[in-house]
Write an enzyme that holds these catalytic residues in place. Structure first.
Site, mmCIF file in Angstrom:
data_model
loop_
_atom_site.group_PDB
_atom_site.id
_atom_site.type_symbol
_atom_site.label_atom_id
_atom_site.label_comp_id
_atom_site.label_asym_id
_atom_site.label_seq_id
_atom_site.Cartn_x
_atom_site.Cartn_y
_atom_site.Cartn_z
ATOM 1 N NE ARG A 105 -4.707 -4.208 -21.946
ATOM 2 C CZ ARG A 105 -5.739 -4.017 -21.119
ATOM 3 N NH1 ARG A 105 -5.530 -3.800 -19.835
ATOM 4 N NH2 ARG A 105 -6.981 -4.050 -21.565
ATOM 5 C CG HIS A 132 -9.682 -1.177 -25.081
ATOM 6 N ND1 HIS A 132 -9.308 -2.474 -25.380
ATOM 7 C CD2 HIS A 132 -10.075 -1.204 -23.770
ATOM 8 C CE1 HIS A 132 -9.469 -3.234 -24.314
ATOM 9 N NE2 HIS A 132 -9.932 -2.493 -23.331
ATOM 10 C CD GLN A 135 -14.442 -2.791 -22.560
ATOM 11 O OE1 GLN A 135 -13.514 -3.321 -21.980
ATOM 12 N NE2 GLN A 135 -15.709 -3.061 -22.267
ATOM 13 C CG ASP A 220 -11.832 4.727 -19.846
ATOM 14 O OD1 ASP A 220 -11.698 4.052 -18.818
ATOM 15 O OD2 ASP A 220 -11.019 4.704 -20.796
ATOM 16 C CB CYS A 260 -14.061 -0.105 -20.613
ATOM 17 S SG CYS A 260 -12.937 1.160 -19.986
ATOM 18 N NE ARG A 288 -12.881 -6.890 -23.595
ATOM 19 C CZ ARG A 288 -11.764 -6.416 -23.034
ATOM 20 N NH1 ARG A 288 -11.860 -5.598 -21.994
ATOM 21 N NH2 ARG A 288 -10.572 -6.714 -23.519
HETATM 22 N N1 NVA Z 1 -8.488 4.201 -20.987
HETATM 23 C C1 NVA Z 1 -8.137 3.155 -20.046
HETATM 24 C C2 NVA Z 1 -8.896 1.900 -20.368
HETATM 25 C C3 NVA Z 1 -8.633 0.757 -19.411
HETATM 26 C C4 NVA Z 1 -9.343 -0.507 -19.817
HETATM 27 C C5 NVA Z 1 -6.634 2.924 -20.076
HETATM 28 O O1 NVA Z 1 -6.069 2.937 -21.176
HETATM 29 O O2 NVA Z 1 -6.042 2.744 -19.012
HETATM 30 N N1 CP Z 2 -11.696 -3.004 -19.696
HETATM 31 C C1 CP Z 2 -10.481 -3.585 -19.688
HETATM 32 O O1 CP Z 2 -9.814 -3.731 -20.719
HETATM 33 O O2 CP Z 2 -10.095 -4.034 -18.459
HETATM 34 P P1 CP Z 2 -8.670 -4.606 -18.053
HETATM 35 O O3 CP Z 2 -7.688 -3.455 -18.088
HETATM 36 O O4 CP Z 2 -8.878 -5.157 -16.678
HETATM 37 O O5 CP Z 2 -8.273 -5.672 -19.021
#
Ligand code: NVA
Ligand code: CP
Length: 309
Positions: A105, A132, A135, A220, A260, A288
């Site tokens: 990540r 992502h 997801q 989101d 998500c 997930r």
């Molecule tokens: N678009 C959000 C998704 C979090 C799972 C982010 O990148 O923070």
């Molecule tokens: N949806 C998702 O990726 O959640 P987290 O940021 O908690 O991993």
């Protein structure tokens, strides 16, 4: 060097490969609930690199690899040499000597691509600023459980043209569904993606029109991780794009709502929609675990993956 398969974008797998992974995810989900164990990755180690925070991704990968008989190593840049400037190219080659797969990540998608280029073990994108894909794998599993095959259906994306939107766009092409994206001007997805996917993705500025006929309405947060300082500006820009029950009422009668998570009640969703019977967000989050277990098996086992492609 071996050439492993990676999952950096949703379209790194073909439609039939995604379908095989999702069939396996369904089996793992069903059997998990009846206590059947699948030690298919016994003795394997998953590296878990997190530059950003996470609840679902960390728990699902760590529990998932454990349930498959392996071990997960949580690796924060704060206490590895990655955070002190060791090149990702070197880190990738070191990991390849020691462990069996890695999920990352990160902020910069190009960093994950560079890592994969130098890795002889599979690399999974567990969220970057641009994509992502894990997801969306779980989201499509959820869609198909509740609505049926996604091919030929319509999904409405309400809100920011962010990493989630981009992975939905990749998925629309791979899986053969229509994606309608609705958000304010200035927050559209990458124009190159919109152009490349003009047959399956389109913009509709009016959210009530965007949801017409949609089998899934999804959204989101308005400010993603790394955009915290834009929070106030974005709250103003997105004020007309809060998802409400009225939007679901205007969609297809079988519509489901996905998010998500984490969700910000009072911003991209109102206070009640997550509890509406059409909301499947907690099933979605649970998937997930199952979808990524199947994905890890697919990437590590190759020919020995239990589901025919
Ligand atoms: N678009 C959000 C998704 C979090 C799972 C982010 O990148 O923070
Ligand atoms: N949806 C998702 O990726 O959640 P987290 O940021 O908690 O991993």
């Amino acid at each position: 060097m071996n050439s492993p398969r990676h999952f950096l974008r949703f379209n790194d797998l073909s439609k039939s490969e995604i379908q095989a992974v999702l069939r396996r995810a369904d089996t793992l989900k069903r059997e998990q609930k009846t206590g059947v164990r699948h030690p298919t990755l016994a003795g394997k180690t998953l590296g878990m690199v997190f530059e950003k925070s996470s609840t679902r991704t960390r728990v699902s990968f760590e529990a998932g690899i454990f349930q498959l008989g392996g071990t997960g190593l949580f690796l924060s840049p704060r206490d590895t040499q990655l955070g002190r400037g060791e090149p990702v190219e070197d880190t990738a080659r070191v990991f390849s000597e020691m462990i069996d797969l890695v999920m990352i990540r990160a902020y910069d998608h190009a960093m994950v691509e560079r890592f994969a280029q130098f890795s002889s073990i599979p690399v999974i994108n567990a969220l970057t600023d641009d994509h992502h894909p894990c997801q969306i794998l779980a989201d499509i599993q959820c869609f198909e459980e509740h609505v049926g095959p996604i091919e030929g259906k319509t999904v409405a994306w309400i809100g920011d043209g962010n990493n989630m939107a981009a992975s939905w766009m990749d998925a629309a092409r791979v899986m053969g569904f229509q994606l309608v994206l609705s958000g304010p001007e200035g927050y559209d997805p990458d124009p190159a993606l919109l152009e490349a996917y003009s047959d399956c993705c389109r913009i509709e500025r009016d959210p009530m029109l965007a949801v017409q006929g949609a089998h899934c309405v999804t959204t989101d947060v308005w400010a993603s991780m790394g955009q915290e300082e834009e929070q106030k500006i974005r709250e103003k820009a997105f004020a007309d794009y809060q998802v409400t029950e009225a939007m679901l009422d205007a969609a297809h009668p079988d519509v489901i709502f996905l998010h998500c998570l984490p969700a910000h009640r009072g911003e991209e969703v109102n206070e009640t929609i997550l509890d509406d019977p059409r909301s499947k967000v907690f099933d979605e989050a649970g998937n997930r675990l199952h979808a990524q277990k199947a994905l890890m098996e697919f990437l590590v086992l190759g020919e020995r993956f239990p589901e025919a492609v």
